[in-house]
Design a protein around this motif. Sequence first.
Motif, PDB file in Angstrom:
ATOM      1  N   ASN A   1       0.833  -1.211   0.000  1.00 21.71           N
ATOM      2  CA  ASN A   1       0.000   0.000   0.000  1.00 21.71           C
ATOM      3  C   ASN A   1       0.860   1.250   0.000  1.00 21.71           C
ATOM      4  OD1 ASN A   1      -2.321  -1.492  -0.018  1.00 21.71           O
ATOM      5  ND2 ASN A   1      -2.557  -1.476   2.202  1.00 21.71           N
ATOM      6  N   LEU A   2       1.955   1.187   0.743  1.00 24.32           N
ATOM      7  CA  LEU A   2       2.854   2.331   0.795  1.00 24.32           C
ATOM      8  C   LEU A   2       3.452   2.580  -0.590  1.00 24.32           C
ATOM      9  CD1 LEU A   2       4.639   4.395   2.271  1.00 24.32           C
ATOM     10  CD2 LEU A   2       6.178   2.540   2.877  1.00 24.32           C
ATOM     11  N   LEU A   3       3.869   1.497  -1.246  1.00 23.47           N
ATOM     12  CA  LEU A   3       4.488   1.639  -2.565  1.00 23.47           C
ATOM     13  C   LEU A   3       3.489   2.141  -3.602  1.00 23.47           C
ATOM     14  CD1 LEU A   3       6.717  -1.562  -2.717  1.00 23.47           C
ATOM     15  CD2 LEU A   3       7.470   0.780  -2.402  1.00 23.47           C
TER      16      LEU A   3
ATOM     17  N   ALA B   1      16.102  -8.376   0.870  1.00 28.36           N
ATOM     18  CA  ALA B   1      15.485  -8.685   2.166  1.00 28.36           C
ATOM     19  C   ALA B   1      15.064  -7.373   2.812  1.00 28.36           C
ATOM     20  CB  ALA B   1      16.477  -9.423   3.057  1.00 28.36           C
ATOM     21  N   ILE B   2      13.823  -7.339   3.261  1.00 29.64           N
ATOM     22  CA  ILE B   2      13.318  -6.136   3.912  1.00 29.64           C
ATOM     23  C   ILE B   2      13.029  -6.464   5.367  1.00 29.64           C
ATOM     24  CG2 ILE B   2      11.412  -4.471   3.986  1.00 29.64           C
ATOM     25  CD1 ILE B   2      11.119  -4.949   0.946  1.00 29.64           C
ATOM     26  N   ILE B   3      13.760  -5.803   6.256  1.00 31.50           N
ATOM     27  CA  ILE B   3      13.510  -6.013   7.679  1.00 31.50           C
ATOM     28  C   ILE B   3      12.603  -4.877   8.133  1.00 31.50           C
ATOM     29  CG2 ILE B   3      14.579  -6.257   9.942  1.00 31.50           C
ATOM     30  CD1 ILE B   3      16.990  -7.473   8.493  1.00 31.50           C
ATOM     31  N   ASN B   4      11.350  -5.247   8.334  1.00 36.10           N
ATOM     32  CA  ASN B   4      10.293  -4.248   8.564  1.00 36.10           C
ATOM     33  C   ASN B   4      10.044  -4.025  10.065  1.00 36.10           C
ATOM     34  OD1 ASN B   4       8.212  -2.488   7.810  1.00 36.10           O
ATOM     35  ND2 ASN B   4       6.674  -4.112   7.922  1.00 36.10           N
ATOM     36  N   LYS B   5       9.275  -3.020  10.326  1.00 32.94           N
ATOM     37  CA  LYS B   5       8.851  -2.648  11.693  1.00 32.94           C
ATOM     38  C   LYS B   5      10.034  -2.180  12.536  1.00 32.94           C
ATOM     39  CE  LYS B   5       4.953  -5.881  11.517  1.00 32.94           C
ATOM     40  NZ  LYS B   5       3.987  -6.671  12.255  1.00 32.94           N
TER      41      LYS B   5
ATOM     42  N   VAL C   1      20.105  -5.996   1.930  1.00 27.06           N
ATOM     43  CA  VAL C   1      19.208  -5.981   3.083  1.00 27.06           C
ATOM     44  C   VAL C   1      18.829  -4.529   3.377  1.00 27.06           C
ATOM     45  CG1 VAL C   1      18.950  -6.609   5.512  1.00 27.06           C
ATOM     46  CG2 VAL C   1      20.395  -8.009   4.011  1.00 27.06           C
ATOM     47  N   VAL C   2      17.525  -4.292   3.494  1.00 28.53           N
ATOM     48  CA  VAL C   2      17.046  -2.929   3.747  1.00 28.53           C
ATOM     49  C   VAL C   2      16.225  -2.929   5.028  1.00 28.53           C
ATOM     50  CG1 VAL C   2      15.558  -1.083   2.875  1.00 28.53           C
ATOM     51  CG2 VAL C   2      16.977  -2.381   1.286  1.00 28.53           C
ATOM     52  N   TYR C   3      16.499  -1.967   5.901  1.00 28.87           N
ATOM     53  CA  TYR C   3      15.716  -1.815   7.131  1.00 28.87           C
ATOM     54  C   TYR C   3      14.660  -0.755   6.885  1.00 28.87           C
ATOM     55  CZ  TYR C   3      19.156  -4.573   9.619  1.00 28.87           C
ATOM     56  OH  TYR C   3      19.945  -5.606  10.041  1.00 28.87           O
ATOM     57  N   LEU C   4      13.411  -1.074   7.159  1.00 29.43           N
ATOM     58  CA  LEU C   4      12.412  -0.017   7.015  1.00 29.43           C
ATOM     59  C   LEU C   4      11.234  -0.174   7.964  1.00 29.43           C
ATOM     60  CD1 LEU C   4       9.808  -1.052   5.175  1.00 29.43           C
ATOM     61  CD2 LEU C   4      11.300  -0.570   3.289  1.00 29.43           C
ATOM     62  N   SER C   5      10.485   0.891   8.028  1.00 24.65           N
ATOM     63  CA  SER C   5       9.226   0.857   8.760  1.00 24.65           C
ATOM     64  C   SER C   5       8.150   1.256   7.766  1.00 24.65           C
ATOM     65  CB  SER C   5       9.261   1.836   9.938  1.00 24.65           C
ATOM     66  OG  SER C   5       7.932   2.017  10.397  1.00 24.65           O
TER      67      SER C   5
ATOM     68  N   ASN D   1       9.512   4.954   6.550  1.00 22.78           N
ATOM     69  CA  ASN D   1      10.956   5.179   6.589  1.00 22.78           C
ATOM     70  C   ASN D   1      11.686   4.097   5.807  1.00 22.78           C
ATOM     71  OD1 ASN D   1      11.345   7.479   8.067  1.00 22.78           O
ATOM     72  ND2 ASN D   1      11.116   6.410  10.040  1.00 22.78           N
ATOM     73  N   GLY D   2      12.713   4.483   5.059  1.00 22.56           N
ATOM     74  CA  GLY D   2      13.566   3.496   4.391  1.00 22.56           C
ATOM     75  C   GLY D   2      13.203   3.206   2.946  1.00 22.56           C
ATOM     76  N   ILE D   3      12.248   3.962   2.377  1.00 24.55           N
ATOM     77  CA  ILE D   3      11.829   3.692   0.997  1.00 24.55           C
ATOM     78  C   ILE D   3      12.943   4.027  -0.006  1.00 24.55           C
ATOM     79  CG2 ILE D   3      10.179   4.389  -0.809  1.00 24.55           C
ATOM     80  CD1 ILE D   3       9.064   2.430   1.252  1.00 24.55           C
TER      81      ILE D   3
END
Length: 453
Positions: free
Chosen positions: A236-238, A329-333, A352-356, A361-363
Amino acid sequence: MSTIAAISTGQAAGGIGVVRISGENALSVADRIFKTVSGIKLEKLSGYKAAFGKVFFEEKCVDEAVALVFKAPKSYTGEDVVEISCHGGLLVTKQVLRAALANGAVPAEAGEFTKRAFLNGKMDLTRAESVMNIISAKSEQAKSAALNTLDGALYKKISEISLSLKKIAAQMAAWVDYPDEEIDDLSDDKLKETLLTAKAELEKLIKSFDVGKIIIEGVETAIVGKPNVGKSTLMNLLSGCEKSIVTSVAGTTRDIVEETVTLGNNVLRLADTAGLHDTEDTVEKIGVDRTRQKLDRASLVLAVFDSSTEVDDEDMEIIKMCNGKNAVAIINKTDLNTKFNAEKINKNFENVVYLSAKDRNGIQELENAIEKVLGTADFDTSAATLMNERQLACCTAALQSIDEAISALEIGMTRDALNVNIDVAVESLDTLTGEKATESVVNEIFSQFCVGK
Ligand code: GDP
């Protein structure tokens, strides 16, 4: 050839709508339905002139409009063309078209304006095909590559290769056919050099199609992860709109929802999927199986993990399934307390991407990682680029014939035998540009166009 007419603008209400008329009788058809305020007939105007007036159908005024006159051969199709720009309502444009059809024009088929441009020598097939790519472009890179093709970059490259082959074929044929004349035979070295250069050029084009295709058509992307990690929220964010159901009850995204989003230079054909976990629930089971299929088909995988829970067996299963794929790899939250052992992820994923997804954040980091994985950041849109599978097939066939010619040369076959392979290679290249394309190839290409183009 008949005079054709169609609505050339989109099938939605807009400020202006354009009805295009092309053919021998375009001006007389237009004069029958369009009265200029000055009273001057459109037929009397020179090319590139516009006139203000009214469109009439069965003696009733349909709309006020501007008629733009193009005289053959200086028009898109190479024929006489009149473009009537009326108000862009669906009813108005349809009535203007109906008026033209009732006064001597016939409905244009899909792509018929561009097909006529091709048949009248206004553009070759690569340029004609690029018109559709420009219309369907969803990213700056895709549009630049298509514009560059419309400008003739691919045509020039293919014509150069074809010409180099035609030259050696002609010289060899002359040497074989006129043994008494003093025509130099081409040395094996010279022949091989030309063939190897053509081979290298074609290989370069074919190789760049992998990335080119991603840029032009977008990349089939699977968002995978166990239930509740935030796949739907990310999607949804994308996509900037609520397309799939977001819920905190595990396993509720049961089916695949597809969506196309543009992230930086990349068009992602996204599939939000059912959670990848084993389940007895029949409805969910179907979703899980389809997820596996989707993952198999995807050219890009976004594997989502929840940083607020520990890496478990289901996560490990997903990690395993991503092996060998173009994956991020998306490490969410990341807004929550971390309980996550990132080492297991770092070991298995290059990116590896860290996002919330919740806090958005992290887009940007995700965008960069995707460009890196797909290799689209370095794609040169100013170079000649193959735009579709048809062009790829022509290049692949030409390359195969050139390889056969090189083998024939190496085992010392006659110049005649060599020339057969070179002729076939030239034919494939000339089919690509349309110089020698058959009627059915041409019809097939333009049938994929939209009406009015
Ligand atoms: P899916 O099952 O993987 O599609 O997960 P959803 O997108 O439905 O999300 C499951 C739950 O996690 C929902 O309550 C979301 O609001 C929440 N969620 C998703 N992303 C984040 C995030 O980045 N941070 C936090 N705190 N919650 C999130």
